[in-house]
Write an enzyme that holds these catalytic residues in place. Structure first.
Site, PDB file in Angstrom:
ATOM      1  N   CYS A  13      23.437  46.722  55.341  1.00 26.82           N
ATOM      2  CA  CYS A  13      22.029  46.344  55.151  1.00 26.82           C
ATOM      3  C   CYS A  13      21.205  46.528  56.413  1.00 26.82           C
ATOM      4  CB  CYS A  13      21.935  44.912  54.645  1.00 26.82           C
ATOM      5  SG  CYS A  13      22.518  44.795  52.955  1.00 26.82           S
TER       6      CYS A  13
HETATM    7  N1  COA Z   1      26.283  32.040  37.480  1.00 30.45           N
HETATM    8  C1  COA Z   1      26.582  30.735  37.480  1.00 30.45           C
HETATM    9  N2  COA Z   1      27.330  30.127  38.435  1.00 30.45           N
HETATM   10  C2  COA Z   1      27.768  30.897  39.436  1.00 30.45           C
HETATM   11  C3  COA Z   1      27.500  32.278  39.518  1.00 30.45           C
HETATM   12  C4  COA Z   1      26.711  32.837  38.481  1.00 30.45           C
HETATM   13  N3  COA Z   1      26.392  34.125  38.484  1.00 30.45           N
HETATM   14  N4  COA Z   1      28.062  32.780  40.616  1.00 30.45           N
HETATM   15  C5  COA Z   1      28.705  31.765  41.227  1.00 30.45           C
HETATM   16  N5  COA Z   1      28.522  30.629  40.506  1.00 30.45           N
HETATM   17  C6  COA Z   1      29.055  29.302  40.801  1.00 30.45           C
HETATM   18  C7  COA Z   1      30.392  29.330  41.502  1.00 30.45           C
HETATM   19  O1  COA Z   1      31.437  29.460  40.577  1.00 30.45           O
HETATM   20  C8  COA Z   1      30.407  27.992  42.206  1.00 30.45           C
HETATM   21  O2  COA Z   1      30.769  26.997  41.275  1.00 30.45           O
HETATM   22  P1  COA Z   1      31.671  25.730  41.704  1.00 30.45           P
HETATM   23  O3  COA Z   1      30.851  25.000  42.714  1.00 30.45           O
HETATM   24  O4  COA Z   1      31.841  24.999  40.415  1.00 30.45           O
HETATM   25  O5  COA Z   1      32.929  26.320  42.275  1.00 30.45           O
HETATM   26  C9  COA Z   1      28.943  27.754  42.562  1.00 30.45           C
HETATM   27  O6  COA Z   1      28.182  28.625  41.707  1.00 30.45           O
HETATM   28  C10 COA Z   1      28.599  28.036  43.994  1.00 30.45           C
HETATM   29  O7  COA Z   1      29.137  29.326  44.357  1.00 30.45           O
HETATM   30  P2  COA Z   1      28.811  29.990  45.762  1.00 30.45           P
HETATM   31  O8  COA Z   1      29.465  31.308  45.827  1.00 30.45           O
HETATM   32  O9  COA Z   1      29.118  28.978  46.843  1.00 30.45           O
HETATM   33  O10 COA Z   1      27.232  30.177  45.609  1.00 30.45           O
HETATM   34  P3  COA Z   1      26.117  30.227  46.705  1.00 30.45           P
HETATM   35  O11 COA Z   1      25.258  29.032  46.589  1.00 30.45           O
HETATM   36  O12 COA Z   1      26.681  30.544  48.071  1.00 30.45           O
HETATM   37  O13 COA Z   1      25.238  31.490  46.241  1.00 30.45           O
HETATM   38  C11 COA Z   1      24.996  33.803  46.860  1.00 30.45           C
HETATM   39  C12 COA Z   1      25.844  32.756  46.128  1.00 30.45           C
HETATM   40  C13 COA Z   1      25.708  35.123  46.817  1.00 30.45           C
HETATM   41  C14 COA Z   1      23.629  33.902  46.178  1.00 30.45           C
HETATM   42  C15 COA Z   1      24.770  33.353  48.332  1.00 30.45           C
HETATM   43  O14 COA Z   1      26.001  32.937  48.892  1.00 30.45           O
HETATM   44  C16 COA Z   1      24.187  34.427  49.209  1.00 30.45           C
HETATM   45  O15 COA Z   1      23.127  34.962  48.958  1.00 30.45           O
HETATM   46  N6  COA Z   1      24.861  34.728  50.348  1.00 30.45           N
HETATM   47  C17 COA Z   1      24.394  35.665  51.305  1.00 30.45           C
HETATM   48  C18 COA Z   1      24.660  37.039  50.810  1.00 30.45           C
HETATM   49  C19 COA Z   1      24.175  38.086  51.762  1.00 30.45           C
HETATM   50  O16 COA Z   1      23.331  37.866  52.561  1.00 30.45           O
HETATM   51  N7  COA Z   1      24.723  39.207  51.660  1.00 30.45           N
HETATM   52  C20 COA Z   1      24.320  40.246  52.504  1.00 30.45           C
HETATM   53  C21 COA Z   1      24.466  41.425  51.715  1.00 30.45           C
HETATM   54  S1  COA Z   1      23.387  42.514  52.346  1.00 30.45           S
END
Ligand code: COA
Length: 373
Positions: free
Chosen positions: A152
């Site tokens: 990115c």
């Molecule tokens: N729908 C519903 N629930 C979902 C889901 C979806 N699509 N994806 C994950 N979950 C659930 C998980 O199972 C987890 O459930 P649990 O608490 O019961 O185990 C919960 O949501 C939290 O999961 P988590 O992975 O910790 O979510 P998060 O709050 O960290 O959000 C992202 C996920 C990817 C949006 C976030 O971590 C993010 O944006 N990270 C940075 C990514 C980034 O900058 N990447 C750079 C690439 S350029």
């Protein structure tokens, strides 16, 4: 040493778009089909996706994509992009050229005015011949072209190189292009990542500041910087050697070889690194975050950007200071921060500082300190 400017910026957003609800409907329809199979074979059942979660966790509402029908078809879940003959313009070059032409128009230049094309993206369509060379031929730019990538931070890292090449006098005008067709490599069957990304192409023209240049709305690039630190938390394993690990080396198995990320780790680790990068980079120039009129940050997660700014400023910072395009476009990888820049600078005054800062896979961070002329 020459003073260097960004004299033109171009953005191309594909017209088709997908809402969270549409994406989730298709994902959940696939999960239902897949779970029938899994139930029969005693495998762990998959969980459904949820549009409220997507908005809350990431801030993304819609994303624009090169091709939507294939993505939304639960029996396919990938864009359908027909192969083109070798002598036809490839999709990535076409997408790059679309934003490049706008950047050249913005700069008031023609393709032969450019003497280097750098095509820098998270996912290139092929390794060679370089997409930049194809763009060079199709547009009629002079000199040379090469491809590069830094996840990115691809556009920011290419800007870092372009600025220093122009500053050193090695090239006169460099076209930096970041065509991100990230949906081509996204695993739309992965609940963790299927909602994050969208497609976009951006280009910037980088050149020396000529005496008497009266073009309005240009930015001087005061400095650029790139930082990297190895992490497997955003990774793809698809590459030249993928087939050699497989029993049948003439059939590529994509299982485990598409984009994967440990989102919550990326969130925490890049937030800390990003804020540190910003504060240190500015301090090198005797500046604090308060002195910066606008931040054009990587568009991966609205909460993440808010946190980076809060750590940098010591208090919450509004969208006017750090505009978001993520809600509408999703994470467009290297393109996102440049889209934010392109859409959010018309109200700035001469002398205002701005900071472009992208972060992502690698880990990598790329920054450019800009001042409006
Ligand atoms: N729908 C519903 N629930 C979902 C889901 C979806 N699509 N994806 C994950 N979950 C659930 C998980 O199972 C987890 O459930 P649990 O608490 O019961 O185990 C919960 O949501 C939290 O999961 P988590 O992975 O910790 O979510 P998060 O709050 O960290 O959000 C992202 C996920 C990817 C949006 C976030 O971590 C993010 O944006 N990270 C940075 C990514 C980034 O900058 N990447 C750079 C690439 S350029």
């Amino acid at each position: 040493m020459h003073r260097v400017i960004i004299s033109g910026i171009g953005v191309e957003i594909p017209e088709p778009s997908i809402t969270n609800e549409e994406l989730v409907d298709s994902f959940n329809a696939w999960v239902e089909m897949e779970n029938v199979r899994r139930q029969a074979s005693g495998e762990t059942l998959l969980q459904k996706s949820d549009s409220d979660f997507i908005v809350h966790a990431s801030g993304v509402q819609t994303r624009h994509v090169i091709e939507r029908e294939g993505i939304l078809d639960p029996t396919r879940m990938a864009p359908r992009i027909p192969a083109r003959p070798d002598d036809a313009l490839s999709l990535e070059a076409e997408f790059g050229i679309a934003s490049a032409r706008k950047a050249l128009d913005h700069a008031g230049l023609e393709p032969p005015d450019v003497d280097l094309v750098i095509c820098s993206a998270s996912h290139h369509q092929r390794p060679y011949p370089a997409i930049a060379i194809e763009m060079q031929q199709a547009m009629g730019t002079k000199g040379a072209g090469f491809d590069m990538g830094l996840g990115c931070s691809s556009a920011a890292a290419a800007l870092h190189i372009a600025v220093n090449l122009v500053r050193a006098g090695a090239h006169r005008r460099v076209l930096v292009t970041t065509p991100e067709i990230i949906t081509g490599h996204l695993n739309f069957r992965d609940r963790q990542t299927h909602f994050i990304f969208g497609d976009a192409s951006v280009s910037m023209v980088v050149e020396g500041l000529a005496q008497g240049d009266k073009r309005p709305g240009r930015f001087e690039v005061l400095d650029t910087r790139t930082w990297t630190q190895m992490s497997n938390n955003i990774r793809t394993n698809l590459g030249y050697y993928t087939r050699t690990a497989q029993d049948d080396p003439y059939m590529i198995n994509l299982e485990g070889n598409l984009i994967k990320q440990v989102g919550n780790k990326v969130f925490k680790e890049v937030t800390v690194a990003g804020h540190k990068f910003i504060v240190e980079f500015l301090a090198e120039h005797g500046l604090t975050p308060q002195a910066i009129r606008r931040f054009w940050l990587h568009q991966a997660n609205a909460r993440m950007n808010a946190m980076i700014l809060k750590l940098s400023f010591g208090h919450e910072v509004g969208h006017d200071r750090a505009p978001m395009v993520l809600e509408r476009l999703g994470n467009t990888a290297g393109a996102g921060a440049v889209v934010a820049l392109s859409e959010n600078h018309a109200d700035m005054n001469a002398g205002d500082y701005g900071l472009l800062c992208a972060f992502g896979a690698g880990y990598s961070i790329g920054g450019a300190l800009l001042r409006m002329l």
